[in-house]
Design a protein around this motif. Structure first.
Motif, mmCIF file in Angstrom:
data_model
loop_
_atom_site.group_PDB
_atom_site.id
_atom_site.type_symbol
_atom_site.label_atom_id
_atom_site.label_comp_id
_atom_site.label_asym_id
_atom_site.label_seq_id
_atom_site.Cartn_x
_atom_site.Cartn_y
_atom_site.Cartn_z
ATOM 1 N N ASP A 114 5.188 7.214 3.192
ATOM 2 C CA ASP A 114 5.494 8.467 3.881
ATOM 3 C C ASP A 114 5.750 8.232 5.366
ATOM 4 O O ASP A 114 6.679 8.811 5.948
ATOM 5 N N GLU B 250 0.847 -1.194 0.000
ATOM 6 C CA GLU B 250 0.000 0.000 0.000
ATOM 7 C C GLU B 250 0.882 1.243 0.000
ATOM 8 O O GLU B 250 1.579 1.513 0.973
ATOM 9 N N TRP C 55 0.422 4.334 0.419
ATOM 10 C CA TRP C 55 0.235 5.369 1.426
ATOM 11 C C TRP C 55 1.151 5.143 2.634
ATOM 12 O O TRP C 55 1.399 6.067 3.415
ATOM 13 N N ARG C 56 1.663 3.928 2.792
ATOM 14 C CA ARG C 56 2.516 3.615 3.933
ATOM 15 C C ARG C 56 3.939 4.184 3.795
ATOM 16 O O ARG C 56 4.667 4.292 4.781
#
Length: 426
Positions: free
Chosen positions: A396, A391, A393-394
């Motif tokens: 950052d 994923e 989004w992980r």
């Protein structure tokens, strides 16, 4: 007896009697002592400590709360290893089949990861088909077929510890050395192994941050094992930087297989061989093959393949891969002076390799691959770490965890030696 009497005794810095300890552990296991009462007693123990006799009695009472396994039907001695946990600590995976290939049986009951530290069972479950839950008869069958078994502890093993462990986790009493030592050793002694080698990690990525605390824990556990008739030795080992170059479940399996094939990172090989020799010596196996030879001639790999297949896994199956990767580059040219174990472990956790609660799922492919270790020369812009996740989004949050976790300069910072000390019974 009643719980208040026992709580007051320890609150007032008294020494608990054998009878008080037997009663309170048994009553708590049965549900006759409430969680809030055991919480108060655990806090009193954390604040006021226990002596060697109290800790031994506490450990034995937890063992008696459940079953004790018996390997007397086996025709070779048994040896086990326990690590207090760290980042990139995949040592159990190559170690168990290696020791089996050298002449001892290895009944290895392991656990799952929580927070930034990985769990052996999570790593092994990255192998398609592999089963963690085995009955006692199935464990015996795998031992006879492969010489080693790695699996989950059954619910009948030290059930008092299972209840108390969950309670300590939510009452701020995890840090108590008597409770840590008795928790670990009650399960290991109940496991029935004849000898035990403890790998007590020290550093930012470990539970014990400094050598003094790690030494106290190691000495306490060695004494408990010795008093219970289990030949026990401990090594204090470094966890100020990650172990090996892979952090994450399938990534660590892949690196473990490299070690079994005669390769792999030097630190993983060194610690695996050192622990294997300690286990064989503790088990009294002196006529078997040397661990270094077993890695070179393929016999350790053969034992691994037998062990995986005996637990339903496919040793030839492709391991899971994360869907996405991201490279973290060296910010300057020079020496990688620091690569903090906790920062890397936290990044792997945020990428999906770990869990915040015991019931959370983990991603088999998530994790971090290190392209340099402290002391290595690096060039500005070269890959330093590769982040793996399913994923995007992980990424950052993982990069944020790493922000102060590495540095490049002119000379390496001082590091702990890989093996700091060896602790034996006094």
């Amino acid at each position: 007896m009643d719980a208040i009497e026992v709580i007051r005794a320890k609150r007032d810095r008294g020494e608990l009697t054998t009878e008080q300890i037997d009663w309170v552990i048994g009553a708590y296991t049965r549900g006759d002592v409430a969680d809030e009462q055991m919480s108060a007693l655990a806090m009193a123990i954390l604040l006021n400590g226990m002596n060697r006799r109290e800790i031994a009695d506490w450990t034995q009472a937890m063992i008696r709360s459940g079953e004790r396994m018996d390997w007397s039907a086996l025709d070779r001695p048994t040896a086990d290893k326990h690590s207090t946990g760290g980042v990139g600590d995949k040592i159990t995976l190559p170690l168990a089949p290696l020791v089996a290939a050298c002449g001892a049986y290895v009944p290895q009951l392991s656990g799952r990861g929580l927070g930034h530290t990985g769990g052996t069972l999570d790593k092994m479950e990255a192998i398609p088909g592999w089963r963690a839950s085995l009955s006692n008869d199935e464990m015996l069958g795998v031992l006879r077929a492969a010489g080693a078994v790695v699996c989950a502890a059954g619910s009948g093993l030290a059930p008092a510890d299972k209840k108390l462990y969950a309670l300590r986790d939510v009452t701020g009493t995890v840090e108590s050395i008597p409770l840590i030592a008795s928790s670990i050793m009650s399960k290991k002694i109940a496991e029935g192994t004849g000898s035990l080698v403890l790998d007590v990690k020290v550093g930012s990525g470990a539970f014990m941050k400094n050598v003094a605390d790690a030494r106290e824990l190691a000495e306490t556990m060695v004494a408990l094992g010795t008093d219970a008739g289990v030949r026990t030795v401990a090594l204090l080992t470094a966890m100020d930087r990650p172990l090996g170059r892979a952090v994450g479940n399938a990534l660590e399996v892949e690196e473990s297989v490299e070690v079994l094939a005669g390769g792999g990172p030097a630190d993983v090989v060194e610690l695996t061989v050192r622990l294997a020799r300690e286990m064989l010596a503790a088990a009294g196996v002196s006529s078997g093959k040397d661990p270094e030879q077993a890695l070179k001639d393929g016999s350790a790999m053969d034992a691994w393949r037998r062990m995986i297949a005996a637990q339903g896994g496919d040793p030839d199956a492709l391991l899971p891969r994360a869907a996405e990767t991201m490279t973290v580059e060296a910010p300057a040219s020079g020496v990688l002076t620091r690569l903090d174990a906790y920062a890397v472990g936290l990044a792997a956790w945020r990428l999906g390799a770990g869990r915040a609660r015991k019931e959370d799922p983990v991603s088999a492919g998530a994790g971090v691959v290190l392209h340099a270790k402290p002391g290595d020369l690096v060039r500005a812009g070269q890959p330093l770490l590769t982040l793996h996740t399913d994923e995007t989004w992980r990424f950052d949050r993982a990069v944020e965890a790493l922000r102060d976790g590495y540095a490049v300069g002119e000379a390496s910072e001082e590091q702990l030696p890989l093996v700091i000390d060896r602790i034996t019974a006094s």
